[in-house]
Design an enzyme around this catalytic site. Structure first.
Site, mmCIF file in Angstrom:
data_model
loop_
_atom_site.group_PDB
_atom_site.id
_atom_site.type_symbol
_atom_site.label_atom_id
_atom_site.label_comp_id
_atom_site.label_asym_id
_atom_site.label_seq_id
_atom_site.Cartn_x
_atom_site.Cartn_y
_atom_site.Cartn_z
ATOM 1 N N LYS A 173 3.793 0.799 10.210
ATOM 2 C CA LYS A 173 3.827 2.043 9.439
ATOM 3 C C LYS A 173 3.290 3.211 10.257
ATOM 4 O O LYS A 173 3.738 4.346 10.108
ATOM 5 C CB LYS A 173 3.024 1.885 8.146
ATOM 6 C CG LYS A 173 3.784 1.177 7.037
ATOM 7 C CD LYS A 173 3.033 1.258 5.731
ATOM 8 C CE LYS A 173 3.801 0.564 4.617
ATOM 9 N NZ LYS A 173 3.059 0.607 3.337
ATOM 10 N N GLU A 195 0.857 -1.176 0.000
ATOM 11 C CA GLU A 195 0.000 0.000 0.000
ATOM 12 C C GLU A 195 0.898 1.233 0.000
ATOM 13 O O GLU A 195 1.790 1.349 0.843
ATOM 14 C CB GLU A 195 -0.904 0.010 1.234
ATOM 15 C CG GLU A 195 -1.877 1.173 1.244
ATOM 16 C CD GLU A 195 -2.787 1.177 2.462
ATOM 17 O OE1 GLU A 195 -3.574 2.126 2.608
ATOM 18 O OE2 GLU A 195 -2.700 0.223 3.273
ATOM 19 N N ARG A 216 5.942 -13.527 9.734
ATOM 20 C CA ARG A 216 6.301 -12.124 9.575
ATOM 21 C C ARG A 216 7.709 -11.896 10.111
ATOM 22 O O ARG A 216 8.137 -12.547 11.065
ATOM 23 C CB ARG A 216 5.292 -11.270 10.351
ATOM 24 C CG ARG A 216 5.526 -9.773 10.276
ATOM 25 C CD ARG A 216 4.569 -9.052 11.193
ATOM 26 N NE ARG A 216 4.814 -7.621 11.173
ATOM 27 C CZ ARG A 216 3.914 -6.718 10.860
ATOM 28 N NH1 ARG A 216 2.689 -7.088 10.537
ATOM 29 N NH2 ARG A 216 4.202 -5.433 10.884
#
Length: 837
Positions: free
Chosen positions: A550, A278, A540
């Site tokens: 983020k 994104e 992860r």
């Protein structure tokens, strides 16, 4: 917690009813996936009230080993098991193997029964005859080894003759016949055979210069191919996910043969992956792992990988981030097959949303929180209660946040869930045309509000983003890529899987936190009849002493806790690059930790630094820089004397290779690190002290003869020393230094930035006040370090090893007047010393 415990007790009771022993039953309850599978198998088999232990054990095998590509045949197999037509483990193994080959295709019951021995009864006499024959053929070995013989091999020979024989009967007969042949078991039979010592090879003298012994070692984890775990595209007929609904049915999602053939025709049978960030911030090292997995698999299989911007939120996305992502992907060494945007598919996504409503799988919902404060300001009201009354009079179908929360927590269906399809179609069109304000309506998928998986709670498919009126004309908030055509935007849960399908992605790979979203992913593709990619989640990447959210990174940048997205202390890829870390080192680090599904929790920063040092040690030339200089005047060298000495750029520099050396001036004024001098000497100290001698690297031994103090009698102004031009003195200590390039001229002055861990705790993200954990010593600036003059012509990005100090890179803040160096990593390697743990 109470509900969870009650469910566990119910599952345990159910598993004990089918005859599982208590230990196996408890271990099963501890595994959510096996629990769900076994519960489903028991319900399908119709034995909720219990069954014989032999049947229960077979059901457990079905639950744990049934091939995913043939799940639609599982009910048929269970009928065979419950009716005891399949009653031995060997028969069940044969059945599972048969169904694994057949997959979802139809098959002949006669072929199936023949393959797994249905109806075949092996008599007791046949078993006795087979055992007797096997023992006779192995008699000599039996007499020699007696009960130390490998009985498993004997069983295997019997099984070849009668694969469907009852294993318990075979064992009983085998034990009896062995007793007849060998008699009672003795103490000698229980002794372990003595191991023969391996003969040591004869030593052979070889030329030690020409032959270097290469130790035999196992391939390191970095050398292994991590992509062998992924199936080829043509195998994507298998069901590897089941979606359990609260009202009983189970959705076993798989591609039909026709859909898969159409997909393979479009892709040519090649692997297609996608890296879908994104564009709402800079990429960090976690994204490096995603790139390695997505681009790496495509490269390994000679396939293609899209760079797809998941740009469904116009408020958070910027052109700056879009440009950065493409640039950093290419810097990491990856070449996208094609660059696409989710917004490229906005029309397709809208049309499919309309189709989803028509099929009865979506509805327009008004469970939205009213913006009471905004309405109060517009109406001139200050009282919250009065404002809320006005709001609810205007919009009676809206709910308060508390009401919405109650609906979700109690798994209650929305009041608008069953509204007529035509009504939802009309309202969705009004949403698209900007006729409904932001926050007043959403389009929800009609999934399963009573599911145990909260990611099936009628997730939002579309929401309205702000539009505004200007000169009686309606305008939509512009999107960075799609412009101002749209005022409704798809959610991640709606768009992600559909675009995967439209782009014919073969392997949709993501991190483990998305695993619970897999049910929604496949539910939507099944509801629309679209091609379904193979979905797989991996652990992860989390690194110690940093944050990678983020939101947290954005706060660090916007609140000026760090110096921008490319601050060398951050684990952003831009920050790592500026610090001097290469893409090669990052990818080696990623390959080393692997791409398994196991939760690696926190990976120590030392491990990344190990790979960084390993590369820099090979490519960074050595140079001498003094960070905190202390002046030494050499009294037995003329003040105008100048000697050009040779220093090594590389530890193994060959004398005949001039490029492996650089010139360093030696004059009567040199500078050493202040930490390399003490006024009081000690046995374990190898630096300079009054009356002590050390070797100036690549130069001469010097002996400290005097210390000149300032007026406070503590501050050292300079040292006096004598050098040994004959080099006969052999001191233990060796230190680095920088000299005046000519009499009265200071050495080259450079700025050096020393970076350390950004946070003091290993896992600051779990702290409530995580900003309080920032390391106040994470950045130290040395404004005027002294360097050898050969550094003067370096350019941004050049990397060096400052001898005894660490690895450094020329920073982009450098000017023609002053060079700036960032410390990439120290010379100390705690990861290697710890055994690569």
């Amino acid at each position: 917690m109470v509900v969870k415990d009650e469910n566990a007790e119910k599952s345990l009771d159910l598993f004990l009813k089918i005859g599982l022993d208590e230990r196996t039953a408890k271990n099963t309850v501890a595994n959510n996936k096996v629990t769900a599978n076994l519960t489903s198998v028991i319900h399908e088999a119709g034995v909720d009230s219990g069954c014989e232990r032999a049947i229960g054990n077979l059901l457990y095998t079905v639950a744990t080993k049934f091939p995913g590509n043939a799940l639609l045949h599982r009910p048929a197999l269970l009928e065979y098991v419950v009716s005891s037509k399949i009653k031995t483990p060997a028969q069940l193994d044969a059945a599972l193997s048969f169904l694994g080959r057949v997959g979802p295709e139809k098959f002949s019951s006669n072929e199936f029964e023949e393959a797994c021995g249905v109806g075949i009864e092996v008599s007791y006499d046949e078993i006795v005859a087979a055992v007797s024959k096997v023992l006779e053929e192995n008699k000599a070995t039996l007499i020699e080894l007696r009960y130390r013989v490998n009985v498993g091999d004997l069983f295997g020979q019997v099984r070849k003759m009668h694969p469907w024989a009852d294993p318990k009967t075979v064992k009983q007969v085998m034990d009896g016949k062995l007793y007849e042949l060998l008699g009672e078991r003795t103490a000698a039979d229980d002794e372990k055979p003595a191991r023969k010592k391996k003969e040591k090879p004869v030593k052979v003298e070889v030329d030690k210069v020409s032959v270097v012994e290469t130790p035999s070692v196992q391939p390191s984890e970095e050398d292994l191919n991590p992509f062998t775990i992924f199936p080829p595209p043509e195998e994507n007929l298998k069901v590897h996910t089941e979606v359990f609904f609260s009202d009983g049915p189970v959705l076993r999602v798989c591609n039909t043969k026709e859909i898969l053939e159409k997909h393979l025709k479009a892709t040519g049978g090649r692997v297609f992956t996608r890296f879908p960030p994104e564009p709402n911030g800079y990429l960090h090292i976690g994204h490096a792992k995603a790139m390695f997995v997505d681009f790496g698999l495509a490269k390994d299989r000679d396939g293609c990988c899209y760079l797809r911007y998941d740009d469904t939120n116009p408020e958070a996305e910027k052109k700056e981030y879009i440009d950065h992502i493409e640039e950093i992907v290419r810097w990491m060494g990856w070449s996208p097959f094609k660059i696409t945007y989710t917004s490229d598919y906005f029309q397709d996504l809208h049309d499919l949303a309309v189709e989803l409503i028509r099929r009865g799988h979506a509805y327009v919902d008004h469970q939205c929180t009213p913006d009471v404060e905004a309405l109060g300001k517009a109406c001139g009201l200050t009282c919250f209660v009065e404002t809320l009354k006005v709001f609810l009079d205007l919009y009676p179908w809206l709910q308060t946040a508390e009401e919405i929360k109650e609906f979700r927590e109690k798994k209650m269906n929305s009041p608008w869930r069953d509204r007529p399809i035509d009504e939802s179609l009309k309202l969705f069109d009004e949403m698209r045309r900007g006729m409904i304000e932001e926050g007043k309506a959403t389009l929800r998928m009609k999934q399963d509000m009573q599911s145990d998986n909260f990611n099936m709670y009628d997730l939002i498919a579309y929401r309205i983003k702000a539009s505004f009126m200007l000169l009686q004309e309606l305008f939509f908030t512009p999107h960075p890529h799609a412009g101002d055509k749209w005022c409704i935007y798809p959610s991640y849960d709606y768009a992600h899987c559909i675009v995967d399908s439209l782009e014919n992605i073969t392997h949709s790979l993501c991190t483990l936190e998305f695993e619970t979203r897999r049910a929604s992913y496949y539910w939507l593709l099944e509801a629309l009849g679209l091609y379904k990619p193979y979905v797989w989640e991996y652990s992860r990447l989390n690194v110690t002493n940093t944050v990678m959210s983020k939101r947290k990174l954005n706060r660090l940048v916007t609140e000026k806790w760090v110096d921008g997205w490319d601050d060398p202390r951050l684990m952003t890829l831009a920050g790592l690059r500026r610090r001097g870390v290469s893409a090669t080192s990052i990818n080696a680090f990623i390959r080393g930790i692997g791409i398994t599904r196991s939760d690696n929790s926190l990976i120590r920063l030392d491990r990344l630094e190990f790979h960084v040092r390993e590369e820099l040690n090979k490519i960074a030339p050595r140079i001498m820089v003094v960070l905190h200089p202390i002046k030494i005047v050499i009294t037995n060298l003329e003040s105008n004397a100048l000697m050009d000495l040779e220093a090594k750029r590389w530890p193994d520099a060959q004398i005949d290779d001039s490029s492996a050396f650089y010139k360093v001036p030696f004059t009567n004024v040199v500078y050493i690190e202040s930490s390399d001098f003490r006024t009081k000497d000690s046995k374990d100290y190898y630096g300079l002290a009054p009356g002590k001698t050390v070797l100036l690297r690549y130069a001469f031994p010097i002996k400290c003869t005097d210390v000149i103090f300032g007026e406070d009698k503590e501050t050292i102004l300079e040292l006096r020393a004598e050098y040994d031009p004959s080099k006969k003195t052999k001191p233990k200590g060796v230190i680095h230094w920088v000299a005046q390039p000519s009499p009265g001229v200071d050495p080259l002055k450079v700025e050096v930035r020393l970076f350390d861990k950004l946070f003091q705790s290993e896992n600051p993200a779990e702290l409530d006040d995580w900003l309080a954990d920032l390391n106040p010593r994470s950045k130290e600036v040395v404004p005027e370090a002294f360097a050898v003059s050969s550094l003067r012509d370096t350019v941004v990005g050049d990397k060096f090893q400052f001898e005894r100090l660490g690895y450094f890179v020329v920073d982009s803040d450098s000017t023609s007047d002053k060079l700036v160096f960032n410390r990439t990593v120290t010379l100390r390697d705690s990861y290697a010393k710890a055994g690569n743990k």
